[in-house]
Scaffold this motif. Sequence first.
Motif, PDB file in Angstrom:
ATOM      1  N   ASP A   1      69.723 -64.749  -6.401  1.00  0.00           N
ATOM      2  CA  ASP A   1      68.956 -65.303  -7.520  1.00  0.00           C
ATOM      3  C   ASP A   1      69.148 -66.812  -7.674  1.00  0.00           C
ATOM      4  OD1 ASP A   1      67.713 -62.960  -8.284  1.00  0.00           O
ATOM      5  OD2 ASP A   1      69.251 -62.430  -9.758  1.00  0.00           O
ATOM      6  N   GLY A   2      69.893 -67.430  -6.738  1.00  0.00           N
ATOM      7  CA  GLY A   2      70.037 -68.883  -6.754  1.00  0.00           C
ATOM      8  C   GLY A   2      71.392 -69.392  -7.198  1.00  0.00           C
ATOM      9  N   TYR A   3      72.298 -68.496  -7.528  1.00  0.00           N
ATOM     10  CA  TYR A   3      73.638 -68.894  -7.954  1.00  0.00           C
ATOM     11  C   TYR A   3      74.379 -69.512  -6.767  1.00  0.00           C
ATOM     12  CZ  TYR A   3      77.921 -68.322 -10.780  1.00  0.00           C
ATOM     13  OH  TYR A   3      79.052 -68.523 -11.524  1.00  0.00           O
ATOM     14  N   ASP A   4      75.137 -70.543  -7.002  1.00  0.00           N
ATOM     15  CA  ASP A   4      75.857 -71.244  -5.948  1.00  0.00           C
ATOM     16  C   ASP A   4      76.870 -70.308  -5.266  1.00  0.00           C
ATOM     17  OD1 ASP A   4      76.720 -73.793  -4.582  1.00  0.00           O
ATOM     18  OD2 ASP A   4      78.614 -73.206  -5.554  1.00  0.00           O
ATOM     19  N   TYR A   5      76.829 -70.239  -3.947  1.00  0.00           N
ATOM     20  CA  TYR A   5      77.713 -69.332  -3.208  1.00  0.00           C
ATOM     21  C   TYR A   5      79.188 -69.654  -3.459  1.00  0.00           C
ATOM     22  CZ  TYR A   5      79.939 -66.677   0.463  1.00  0.00           C
ATOM     23  OH  TYR A   5      80.756 -65.808   1.144  1.00  0.00           O
ATOM     24  N   ASN A   6      79.543 -70.931  -3.448  1.00  0.00           N
ATOM     25  CA  ASN A   6      80.951 -71.298  -3.662  1.00  0.00           C
ATOM     26  C   ASN A   6      81.423 -70.909  -5.052  1.00  0.00           C
ATOM     27  OD1 ASN A   6      81.407 -72.390  -1.083  1.00  0.00           O
ATOM     28  ND2 ASN A   6      80.411 -74.284  -1.678  1.00  0.00           N
ATOM     29  N   GLN A   7      80.546 -71.019  -6.031  1.00  0.00           N
ATOM     30  CA  GLN A   7      80.907 -70.577  -7.377  1.00  0.00           C
ATOM     31  C   GLN A   7      81.048 -69.059  -7.418  1.00  0.00           C
ATOM     32  OE1 GLN A   7      81.825 -72.556 -10.038  1.00  0.00           O
ATOM     33  NE2 GLN A   7      82.516 -70.556 -10.754  1.00  0.00           N
ATOM     34  N   ALA A   8      80.189 -68.360  -6.677  1.00  0.00           N
ATOM     35  CA  ALA A   8      80.298 -66.900  -6.594  1.00  0.00           C
ATOM     36  C   ALA A   8      81.643 -66.504  -5.987  1.00  0.00           C
ATOM     37  CB  ALA A   8      79.144 -66.327  -5.783  1.00  0.00           C
ATOM     38  N   LEU A   9      82.118 -67.276  -5.005  1.00  0.00           N
ATOM     39  CA  LEU A   9      83.442 -67.002  -4.426  1.00  0.00           C
ATOM     40  C   LEU A   9      84.535 -67.161  -5.475  1.00  0.00           C
ATOM     41  CD1 LEU A   9      83.485 -68.677  -0.889  1.00  0.00           C
ATOM     42  CD2 LEU A   9      83.510 -66.248  -1.448  1.00  0.00           C
ATOM     43  N   GLU A  10      84.444 -68.221  -6.244  1.00  0.00           N
ATOM     44  CA  GLU A  10      85.439 -68.436  -7.296  1.00  0.00           C
ATOM     45  C   GLU A  10      85.390 -67.312  -8.324  1.00  0.00           C
ATOM     46  OE1 GLU A  10      87.908 -70.672  -7.188  1.00  0.00           O
ATOM     47  OE2 GLU A  10      87.048 -71.101  -5.222  1.00  0.00           O
ATOM     48  N   ASP A  11      84.183 -66.904  -8.703  1.00  0.00           N
ATOM     49  CA  ASP A  11      84.034 -65.785  -9.627  1.00  0.00           C
ATOM     50  C   ASP A  11      84.632 -64.517  -9.025  1.00  0.00           C
ATOM     51  OD1 ASP A  11      82.613 -67.622 -11.136  1.00  0.00           O
ATOM     52  OD2 ASP A  11      80.665 -66.625 -10.870  1.00  0.00           O
ATOM     53  N   GLY A  12      84.377 -64.319  -7.738  1.00  0.00           N
ATOM     54  CA  GLY A  12      84.897 -63.138  -7.049  1.00  0.00           C
ATOM     55  C   GLY A  12      86.415 -63.105  -7.032  1.00  0.00           C
TER      56      GLY A  12
ATOM     57  N   LYS B   1      80.947 -56.973  -4.364  1.00  0.00           N
ATOM     58  CA  LYS B   1      80.079 -57.653  -3.400  1.00  0.00           C
ATOM     59  C   LYS B   1      78.617 -57.573  -3.812  1.00  0.00           C
ATOM     60  CE  LYS B   1      81.681 -55.388   0.124  1.00  0.00           C
ATOM     61  NZ  LYS B   1      81.908 -54.869   1.473  1.00  0.00           N
ATOM     62  N   VAL B   2      78.189 -56.416  -4.300  1.00  0.00           N
ATOM     63  CA  VAL B   2      76.798 -56.255  -4.729  1.00  0.00           C
ATOM     64  C   VAL B   2      76.509 -57.180  -5.905  1.00  0.00           C
ATOM     65  CG1 VAL B   2      75.159 -54.655  -5.801  1.00  0.00           C
ATOM     66  CG2 VAL B   2      76.515 -53.917  -3.831  1.00  0.00           C
ATOM     67  N   GLN B   3      77.394 -57.159  -6.886  1.00  0.00           N
ATOM     68  CA  GLN B   3      77.219 -58.007  -8.078  1.00  0.00           C
ATOM     69  C   GLN B   3      77.099 -59.474  -7.696  1.00  0.00           C
ATOM     70  OE1 GLN B   3      80.550 -57.657 -10.782  1.00  0.00           O
ATOM     71  NE2 GLN B   3      79.982 -59.469 -11.911  1.00  0.00           N
ATOM     72  N   LEU B   4      77.998 -59.950  -6.845  1.00  0.00           N
ATOM     73  CA  LEU B   4      77.979 -61.367  -6.463  1.00  0.00           C
ATOM     74  C   LEU B   4      76.804 -61.707  -5.562  1.00  0.00           C
ATOM     75  CD1 LEU B   4      81.798 -61.919  -5.862  1.00  0.00           C
ATOM     76  CD2 LEU B   4      80.439 -62.673  -7.830  1.00  0.00           C
ATOM     77  N   SER B   5      76.474 -60.821  -4.642  1.00  0.00           N
ATOM     78  CA  SER B   5      75.360 -61.124  -3.731  1.00  0.00           C
ATOM     79  C   SER B   5      74.042 -61.191  -4.491  1.00  0.00           C
ATOM     80  CB  SER B   5      75.293 -60.120  -2.580  1.00  0.00           C
ATOM     81  OG  SER B   5      74.987 -58.837  -3.040  1.00  0.00           O
ATOM     82  N   LEU B   6      73.863 -60.339  -5.490  1.00  0.00           N
ATOM     83  CA  LEU B   6      72.639 -60.405  -6.299  1.00  0.00           C
ATOM     84  C   LEU B   6      72.539 -61.739  -7.025  1.00  0.00           C
ATOM     85  CD1 LEU B   6      72.461 -56.787  -7.751  1.00  0.00           C
ATOM     86  CD2 LEU B   6      70.983 -57.808  -6.004  1.00  0.00           C
TER      87      LEU B   6
ATOM     88  N   SER C   1      60.140 -61.427   7.648  1.00  0.00           N
ATOM     89  CA  SER C   1      60.356 -60.440   6.584  1.00  0.00           C
ATOM     90  C   SER C   1      61.599 -59.610   6.884  1.00  0.00           C
ATOM     91  CB  SER C   1      59.125 -59.554   6.394  1.00  0.00           C
ATOM     92  OG  SER C   1      58.854 -58.832   7.574  1.00  0.00           O
ATOM     93  N   THR C   2      61.866 -59.360   8.152  1.00  0.00           N
ATOM     94  CA  THR C   2      63.098 -58.660   8.533  1.00  0.00           C
ATOM     95  C   THR C   2      64.298 -59.517   8.168  1.00  0.00           C
ATOM     96  OG1 THR C   2      61.962 -57.579  10.369  1.00  0.00           O
ATOM     97  CG2 THR C   2      64.365 -57.633  10.458  1.00  0.00           C
ATOM     98  N   TYR C   3      64.211 -60.801   8.433  1.00  0.00           N
ATOM     99  CA  TYR C   3      65.284 -61.731   8.065  1.00  0.00           C
ATOM    100  C   TYR C   3      65.544 -61.660   6.565  1.00  0.00           C
ATOM    101  CZ  TYR C   3      67.191 -66.199   6.540  1.00  0.00           C
ATOM    102  OH  TYR C   3      67.932 -67.173   5.911  1.00  0.00           O
ATOM    103  N   GLU C   4      64.478 -61.737   5.772  1.00  0.00           N
ATOM    104  CA  GLU C   4      64.628 -61.711   4.318  1.00  0.00           C
ATOM    105  C   GLU C   4      65.239 -60.405   3.838  1.00  0.00           C
ATOM    106  OE1 GLU C   4      60.718 -62.669   2.885  1.00  0.00           O
ATOM    107  OE2 GLU C   4      61.174 -64.814   2.859  1.00  0.00           O
ATOM    108  N   SER C   5      64.889 -59.303   4.491  1.00  0.00           N
ATOM    109  CA  SER C   5      65.425 -58.013   4.058  1.00  0.00           C
ATOM    110  C   SER C   5      66.897 -57.854   4.424  1.00  0.00           C
ATOM    111  CB  SER C   5      64.599 -56.863   4.638  1.00  0.00           C
ATOM    112  OG  SER C   5      64.783 -56.757   6.033  1.00  0.00           O
ATOM    113  N   THR C   6      67.388 -58.642   5.373  1.00  0.00           N
ATOM    114  CA  THR C   6      68.804 -58.550   5.758  1.00  0.00           C
ATOM    115  C   THR C   6      69.690 -59.510   4.973  1.00  0.00           C
ATOM    116  OG1 THR C   6      68.586 -60.155   7.561  1.00  0.00           O
ATOM    117  CG2 THR C   6      68.266 -57.821   8.116  1.00  0.00           C
ATOM    118  N   MET C   7      69.093 -60.402   4.198  1.00  0.00           N
ATOM    119  CA  MET C   7      69.883 -61.381   3.447  1.00  0.00           C
ATOM    120  C   MET C   7      70.937 -60.747   2.537  1.00  0.00           C
ATOM    121  SD  MET C   7      69.462 -64.411   4.380  1.00  0.00           S
ATOM    122  CE  MET C   7      70.294 -65.230   3.040  1.00  0.00           C
ATOM    123  N   PRO C   8      70.609 -59.713   1.753  1.00  0.00           N
ATOM    124  CA  PRO C   8      71.658 -59.128   0.907  1.00  0.00           C
ATOM    125  C   PRO C   8      72.865 -58.638   1.715  1.00  0.00           C
ATOM    126  CG  PRO C   8      69.502 -58.324   0.230  1.00  0.00           C
ATOM    127  CD  PRO C   8      69.304 -59.102   1.499  1.00  0.00           C
TER     128      PRO C   8
END
Length: 125
Positions: free
Chosen positions: A105-116, A96-101, A57-64
């Motif tokens: 929620d399952g959005y592809d990280y590489n696509q989030a980088l491109e969006d960023g 960073k907050v917008q993209l990490s959320l 649960s600590t791991y999950e809480s540090t993911m963001p």
Amino acid sequence: MDNEEKMKLYKLRILRSFRWQKDIVIPLSKELGISQEEFEDILMKHLDMSSLSSLHSTYESTMPEMIMNKLDIDLKLFWYVDILELMSKEDATDLKVQLSLKVLDGYDYNQALEDGKQLILEKIR
């Protein structure tokens, strides 16, 4: 079976659960270049039952925070904020907050980088 063997068995049951394997044991053992069993032994040696029970649960809480740190590095925001001063710290944090959320929620990280990258460009133009 003595108490030490029972404790080891209990710890192994926790460590070999699907979520522990998927999120912690497999990725970190690969990162260190050791077997999953060796990493499990390390965790059993250093963590008591209470720590093992609560660690996932600590791991999950540090993911963001982990995702935001990764985005900070991968998008080279330090260049735009600290060095070139083309963006404010607040804008970078909002980005960073917008993209990490989205990633959480399952959005592809590489696509989030491109969006960023596109969002950075919009901010600095």
